[in-house]
Every structure is written in structure tokens, then in C-alpha cells.
Design a protein around this motif. Structure first.
Motif, PDB file in Angstrom:
ATOM      1  N   PRO A 167      18.648  48.796  91.108  1.00 45.91           N
ATOM      2  CA  PRO A 167      17.984  50.106  90.987  1.00 45.91           C
ATOM      3  C   PRO A 167      18.403  50.846  89.723  1.00 45.91           C
ATOM      4  CG  PRO A 167      19.830  50.274  92.487  1.00 45.91           C
ATOM      5  CD  PRO A 167      19.753  48.822  92.089  1.00 45.91           C
ATOM      6  N   LEU A 168      17.589  51.797  89.319  1.00 46.15           N
ATOM      7  CA  LEU A 168      17.976  52.726  88.259  1.00 46.15           C
ATOM      8  C   LEU A 168      18.981  53.711  88.843  1.00 46.15           C
ATOM      9  CD1 LEU A 168      17.484  53.804  85.364  1.00 46.15           C
ATOM     10  CD2 LEU A 168      15.756  55.321  86.351  1.00 46.15           C
ATOM     11  N   ASP A 169      20.157  53.782  88.239  1.00 45.44           N
ATOM     12  CA  ASP A 169      21.246  54.627  88.749  1.00 45.44           C
ATOM     13  C   ASP A 169      21.856  55.382  87.569  1.00 45.44           C
ATOM     14  OD1 ASP A 169      23.191  55.813  90.225  1.00 45.44           O
ATOM     15  OD2 ASP A 169      24.203  53.970  90.846  1.00 45.44           O
ATOM     16  N   PRO A 170      21.114  56.350  86.996  1.00 43.70           N
ATOM     17  CA  PRO A 170      21.586  56.996  85.758  1.00 43.70           C
ATOM     18  C   PRO A 170      22.880  57.772  85.929  1.00 43.70           C
ATOM     19  CG  PRO A 170      19.672  58.147  86.644  1.00 43.70           C
ATOM     20  CD  PRO A 170      19.822  56.892  87.444  1.00 43.70           C
ATOM     21  N   ARG A 171      23.086  58.376  87.090  1.00 39.99           N
ATOM     22  CA  ARG A 171      24.308  59.174  87.264  1.00 39.99           C
ATOM     23  C   ARG A 171      25.553  58.293  87.178  1.00 39.99           C
ATOM     24  NH1 ARG A 171      24.653  63.139  92.328  1.00 39.99           N
ATOM     25  NH2 ARG A 171      22.929  64.033  91.105  1.00 39.99           N
ATOM     26  N   SER A 172      25.545  57.175  87.875  1.00 44.55           N
ATOM     27  CA  SER A 172      26.708  56.286  87.835  1.00 44.55           C
ATOM     28  C   SER A 172      26.855  55.629  86.471  1.00 44.55           C
ATOM     29  CB  SER A 172      26.575  55.212  88.924  1.00 44.55           C
ATOM     30  OG  SER A 172      26.470  55.799  90.205  1.00 44.55           O
ATOM     31  N   ALA A 173      25.726  55.218  85.869  1.00 48.97           N
ATOM     32  CA  ALA A 173      25.795  54.573  84.558  1.00 48.97           C
ATOM     33  C   ALA A 173      26.325  55.538  83.498  1.00 48.97           C
ATOM     34  CB  ALA A 173      24.421  54.046  84.172  1.00 48.97           C
ATOM     35  N   ASP A 174      25.893  56.787  83.549  1.00 43.64           N
ATOM     36  CA  ASP A 174      26.383  57.771  82.579  1.00 43.64           C
ATOM     37  C   ASP A 174      27.869  58.061  82.779  1.00 43.64           C
ATOM     38  OD1 ASP A 174      23.879  57.898  81.520  1.00 43.64           O
ATOM     39  OD2 ASP A 174      23.320  59.793  82.474  1.00 43.64           O
ATOM     40  N   ALA A 175      28.303  58.142  84.034  1.00 37.73           N
ATOM     41  CA  ALA A 175      29.729  58.379  84.293  1.00 37.73           C
ATOM     42  C   ALA A 175      30.579  57.218  83.786  1.00 37.73           C
ATOM     43  CB  ALA A 175      29.947  58.587  85.795  1.00 37.73           C
ATOM     44  N   ALA A 176      30.088  55.994  83.956  1.00 40.66           N
ATOM     45  CA  ALA A 176      30.828  54.840  83.459  1.00 40.66           C
ATOM     46  C   ALA A 176      30.889  54.837  81.941  1.00 40.66           C
ATOM     47  CB  ALA A 176      30.172  53.553  83.968  1.00 40.66           C
ATOM     48  N   LEU A 177      29.774  55.163  81.289  1.00 42.40           N
ATOM     49  CA  LEU A 177      29.756  55.183  79.827  1.00 42.40           C
ATOM     50  C   LEU A 177      30.643  56.292  79.280  1.00 42.40           C
ATOM     51  CD1 LEU A 177      28.427  53.774  77.414  1.00 42.40           C
ATOM     52  CD2 LEU A 177      26.613  55.478  77.521  1.00 42.40           C
ATOM     53  N   LEU A 178      30.661  57.440  79.946  1.00 44.84           N
ATOM     54  CA  LEU A 178      31.484  58.554  79.491  1.00 44.84           C
ATOM     55  C   LEU A 178      32.966  58.228  79.574  1.00 44.84           C
ATOM     56  CD1 LEU A 178      31.635  61.528  78.557  1.00 44.84           C
ATOM     57  CD2 LEU A 178      31.616  62.185  80.977  1.00 44.84           C
ATOM     58  N   SER A 179      33.364  57.503  80.605  1.00 40.63           N
ATOM     59  CA  SER A 179      34.783  57.185  80.807  1.00 40.63           C
ATOM     60  C   SER A 179      35.170  55.820  80.260  1.00 40.63           C
ATOM     61  CB  SER A 179      35.116  57.247  82.301  1.00 40.63           C
ATOM     62  OG  SER A 179      34.328  56.320  83.030  1.00 40.63           O
ATOM     63  N   SER A 180      34.221  55.090  79.647  1.00 40.14           N
ATOM     64  CA  SER A 180      34.484  53.743  79.106  1.00 40.14           C
ATOM     65  C   SER A 180      35.025  52.815  80.183  1.00 40.14           C
ATOM     66  CB  SER A 180      35.449  53.810  77.913  1.00 40.14           C
ATOM     67  OG  SER A 180      34.892  54.551  76.859  1.00 40.14           O
ATOM     68  N   GLN A 181      34.401  52.871  81.345  1.00 41.45           N
ATOM     69  CA  GLN A 181      34.781  52.007  82.445  1.00 41.45           C
ATOM     70  C   GLN A 181      33.527  51.343  83.001  1.00 41.45           C
ATOM     71  OE1 GLN A 181      36.931  55.192  84.727  1.00 41.45           O
ATOM     72  NE2 GLN A 181      38.548  53.673  84.844  1.00 41.45           N
ATOM     73  N   THR A 182      33.742  50.468  83.971  1.00 41.46           N
ATOM     74  CA  THR A 182      32.603  49.842  84.625  1.00 41.46           C
ATOM     75  C   THR A 182      32.076  50.756  85.720  1.00 41.46           C
ATOM     76  OG1 THR A 182      33.957  48.717  86.289  1.00 41.46           O
ATOM     77  CG2 THR A 182      33.616  47.588  84.184  1.00 41.46           C
ATOM     78  N   VAL A 183      30.836  50.541  86.113  1.00 40.69           N
ATOM     79  CA  VAL A 183      30.257  51.334  87.189  1.00 40.69           C
ATOM     80  C   VAL A 183      31.013  51.096  88.485  1.00 40.69           C
ATOM     81  CG1 VAL A 183      28.157  51.744  88.529  1.00 40.69           C
ATOM     82  CG2 VAL A 183      27.995  51.334  86.072  1.00 40.69           C
ATOM     83  N   ALA A 184      31.454  49.864  88.713  1.00 34.55           N
ATOM     84  CA  ALA A 184      32.194  49.549  89.936  1.00 34.55           C
ATOM     85  C   ALA A 184      33.496  50.327  90.031  1.00 34.55           C
ATOM     86  CB  ALA A 184      32.466  48.048  90.004  1.00 34.55           C
ATOM     87  N   GLU A 185      34.092  50.701  88.907  1.00 34.10           N
ATOM     88  CA  GLU A 185      35.344  51.453  88.926  1.00 34.10           C
ATOM     89  C   GLU A 185      35.101  52.932  89.172  1.00 34.10           C
ATOM     90  OE1 GLU A 185      38.573  49.643  86.010  1.00 34.10           O
ATOM     91  OE2 GLU A 185      36.616  49.735  85.021  1.00 34.10           O
ATOM     92  N   VAL A 186      34.099  53.509  88.531  1.00 36.15           N
ATOM     93  CA  VAL A 186      33.884  54.952  88.656  1.00 36.15           C
ATOM     94  C   VAL A 186      33.049  55.307  89.879  1.00 36.15           C
ATOM     95  CG1 VAL A 186      34.082  55.271  86.177  1.00 36.15           C
ATOM     96  CG2 VAL A 186      31.833  54.903  87.172  1.00 36.15           C
TER      97      VAL A 186
END
Length: 437
Positions: free
Chosen positions: A362-381
């Protein structure tokens, strides 16, 4: 017996060893021997530590990537000092084995048990038992997608993290010769050796598990080791077809799963222009696809992305031959496709590409943006985000449980039928004269 203890927060361990009759002649931090061996500490402190190591019978060392190196082992070998490794996780066990140390002890081992191990002498590392896998799984997974940024790198990263669950060792390789991005997205330094160094070592015949462990960058505590890509696109000649094939062959013996992020281009225009054996810009992509046991083909779940995927899919199939392909429709959202977005994607790929097995992310912009902001994977954040759960399902159905010979393959979404409704629906249908379900 005299010992040097190089363990962080070693007070309880040192006190317990002394109670058991072990003479602890020096205590230091876990990283101190590595700094002393590499001339990274003041001369006086280094000289005192080296003298203590020479006088000691054993070095109790907390193993981590920054505390153990071949230089430390060579230093202790020259001094005739035995190294007893203490490890906190599976990564430490692999590092101790790669450096040829004896069977490690868990970091939480009681001091009296450590003392018993010191007195008993070196314990040989157990030989790995021959592994007969009733359900063979793909060791090398290439993640490919057509031009247009369908999300190849994100899918590759999240898939590697999911495959590393349960104590498995996963490697994430950035073999994109056009626009490598994994190091940038995860906040990793790309000035290090990375995958290009692995390719050079493979050509020289010196690439093994120990060397791969040295040049890889651990991705936090996920259990994933990353071989970063080239830091400038102009370095693409370093990723030749023979080098990439040799490096991925070494990765098979190093990691349980190796996930390779490749570029989109499959063209071989250089072969049309010249029949000489020269560098090929897309050689890394083609070599990785041919070396893979499974290809995860990523399509953007929108009209433009599906059209691009269908045009490139035939060329992908011609490149990989009989290798299994798992097609993933990424960034699924109703807004771009209207009602029944999944059904429209499924029917289009089936009609124009003959693709029946399909997984959706699915499109999950909130999680993807949080991962990109923190330089982590989506599974971590966001471990419970829709994207993480969908990738976990993809890993569990398309990668891990390979079917037995003759058994039915894992069922993607197309084969899942909604159970028939009973009760109220059946009663309402019988009232209007239709047969009950």
C-alpha cells in the motif's frame, strides 16, 4: 592464570573472576586492544596495554565490530595470549568465527562459568552440521523495476529487514550502476569500500566471509549488513559482469539471504556498437538478475507505472530465463485507479502480461516520510504500519516458504476468495426466492 579483561562495564565480571582465583592484571574498555593495535591511542597507554597482553595468559574480549579485528588477533598470537570472546548477539558470533577464535561465550555468562572456561583451555568452535533443507529458499533475491522510480530501493531495504527476523543473517547490496540510493536513504557513509570493493576482491580471488564482514556496514540492530553502492555514477565500470557475479557468489556463503537492488535498464547497446569485450553500463543489473534465485519485480500501482512495467516485463523475462519472478504492485491507492484498484491492476497484468501471481504494497506516506526523516527503515520507525505488514506478508509467502517439489506454490492475492456469507445473507436471499448460499 593471569588475564586481561577488555569488557565494557566489567566490574562484576572482574570481581567474580578474582573470587575464582583468576589473577586479573589489567582491565580496559572493549575497544582498547583494537585502538592499541592500530596506533589509535596515546603511546604510553598503548605500551602499558601491550605489555599487559604480553604478560597475560588470556584476553577476555567483548566482541563487536569495533573491538575485534584481524590485527588484534595477530597481536595476541605474537604474544602467545589466548583470546576468549564474549558475544552479545549472532553478529558477534559470526565475527568471532570469521577471525578464527574459539567458541564464544554469551556476554551474560556468569563469572564463575567464564573462569571455568579459562581454566579448561580453548574450546574449538563447533563444526557446522550438514544442513539438509527440506524447503530450499532463494539465497539471492534481486529487486528490479522499470524506469520511473517504482520504489525498488525501498522494497529491497524493507524486504532485507524482514528476512533478517528470527536471527537470520541478511545482506543488502546496492548494485545500482545508475543512481545508487540506499546509503543516502539510510544515513550510511558511502565513502567506504562497499560493493565496489567486494567486486574488486572477487576478481582477485580474495573475497570470503571475513572480508565481506569487514567491508559491510551493519544496519543498526536489524541483523542486516549493507554493501553500499558506488558514490559517483562515473564509477560504474568497477561493477563489471564478472566481478558482480563473483561477489554475489561469495555472498551466498556469507548470508542466509542476499537482497540486491539493481537499476532498471536492461539494454545492451554497447554490444550492438562493438563486439569487443569492454565495460557495459548495465552489466551489474544483468549479472545480478542472472545470478538471482528469485526476482522481485516492482511495478508502480498507477496507470503509467503499470504501462511501463508491461513494456519492460518481456525483456526481463528474456534476461532471467526460467528464474521465478514475484511481481509486486507498489504504492497501491484508490485515487489513481478508481474503484477496485486491486482488481484493475490484477486484471490488467493478467490480460496483457499473463501475470497471475501478484502481491500488493500500500501507499503509506506517513511511515515512509518518518523513515526518510530519521534515516531508518520503515520497519524500525513504524513496525506495525501497513507497509511493514505487507512486506512481511510478501517475505513470508514469496521468499521464505519455498514449496516442496510437486506441492502447490504460495498463494498470492489472486487466489484468495472471500468466504461465503451465511446467516443473515442466506436468509435474505431465500426470502426473495433465490437459492441460499
Amino acid at each position: 592464570m593471569r588475564a586481561v579483561v577488555a569488557v565494557d562495564e566489567s566490574g562484576a565480571l572482574v570481581e567474580g573472576l578474582r573470587r575464582e582465583g583468576i589473577e586479573v592484571i589489567a582491565t580496559t574498555t572493549a575497544s582498547a586492544p583494537a585502538y592499541a593495535a592500530s596506533d589509535g591511542m596515546p603511546a604510553a597507554e598503548a605500551e602499558a596495554l601491550l605489555r599487559a597482553l604480553a604478560d597475560a595468559d588470556v584476553l577476555v574480549l567483548e566482541v563487536a565490530r569495533d573491538t575485534l579485528s584481524p590485527t588484534v588477533v595477530a597481536l595476541c598470537d605474537r604474544a602467545g595470549t589466548r583470546v576468549v570472546p564474549l558475544v552479545a548477539d549472532a553478529a558477534g558470533e559470526r565475527l568471532a568465527a570469521a577471525c578464527g577464535l574459539e567458541a564464544p561465550l554469551p556476554r551474560s555468562t556468569e563469572p564463575w562459568r567464564v573462569a571455568e572456561a579459562l581454566v579448561a583451555g580453548p574450546a574449538a568452535a563447533p563444526e557446522p552440521a550438514p544442513h539438509v533443507d527440506a524447503h530450499p529458499h532463494p539465497r539471492v533475491i534481486a529487486v528490479w523495476g522499470p524506469a520511473g522510480a517504482p520504489g525498488r530501493s525501498t522494497v529491497a531495504t524493507e524486504l532485507a529487514v524482514e528476512l533478517a527476523r528470527g536471527g537470520r543473517h541478511a545482506a543488502l547490496v546496492d548494485a545500482d550502476s545508475h543512481a545508487p540510493s540506499i546509503a543516502l536513504a539510510l544515513g550510511l557513509a558511502d565513502e567506504g569500500p562497499g560493493f565496489a570493493a567486494a567486486c574488486r576482491q572477487a576478481e582477485l580471488g580474495g573475497l570470503d566471509a571475513r572480508e565481506l564482514t569487514r567491508i559491510a556496514v551493519p544496519l543498526g540492530r536489524t541483523g542486516v549488513d549493507v554493501l553500499t553502492g558506488i558514490n559517483r555514477p562515473s564509477r560504474w565500470p568497477e561493477l563489471s559482469e564478472r566481478r558482480v557475479a563473483g561477489a554475489l557468489s561469495a555472498c551466498r556463503e556469507w548470508a542466509d539471504y542476499t537482497v540486491v537492488d539493481v537499476a532498471s535498464s536492461l539494454e545492451r547497446d554497447e554490444e550492438i556498437m562493438s563486439d569487443l569485450d569492454g565495460p557495459r553500463r548495465n552489466a551489474a543489473t544483468i549479472a545480478a538478475l542472472r545470478a538471482a534465485d528469485l526476482v522481485v519485480a516492482v511495478a508502480a500501482a498507477d496507470p503509467l507505472g503499470i504501462a511501463r512495467f508491461l513494456r519492460a516485463h518481456a525483456e526481463l523475462r528474456a534476461t532471467v530465463g526460467a528464474t521465478r519472478i514475484a511481481v509486486v504492485a507498489n504504492r497501491l491507492r484508490p485515487g489513481a485507479l478508481g474503484i477496485d484498484a486491486r482488481g484493475q491492476v490484477r486484471r490488467t497484468l493478467d490480460r496483457f502480461g499473463g501475470i497471475e501471481d501478484l502481491w500488493f504494497l500500500p501507499l503509506d506516506p506517513r511511515s515512509a516520510d518518518a523513515a526518510l526523516l530519521s534515516s531508518q527503515t520503515v520497519a524500525e520507525v513504524a513496525p506495525k504500519s501497513p507497509l511493514t505488514l505487507a512486506v512481511r506478508r510478501l517475505a513470508g509467502e514469496a521468499v521464505v516458504p519455498a514449496p516442496e517439489p510437486g506441492a502447490a506454490p504460495a498463494q498470492p492475492e489472486r487466489a484468495r476468495r472471500r468466504p461465503r456469507r451465511r446467516g443473515r445473507d442466506a436468509r435474505e436471499s431465500s426470502r426473495v426466492g433465490a437459492p441460499a448460499a
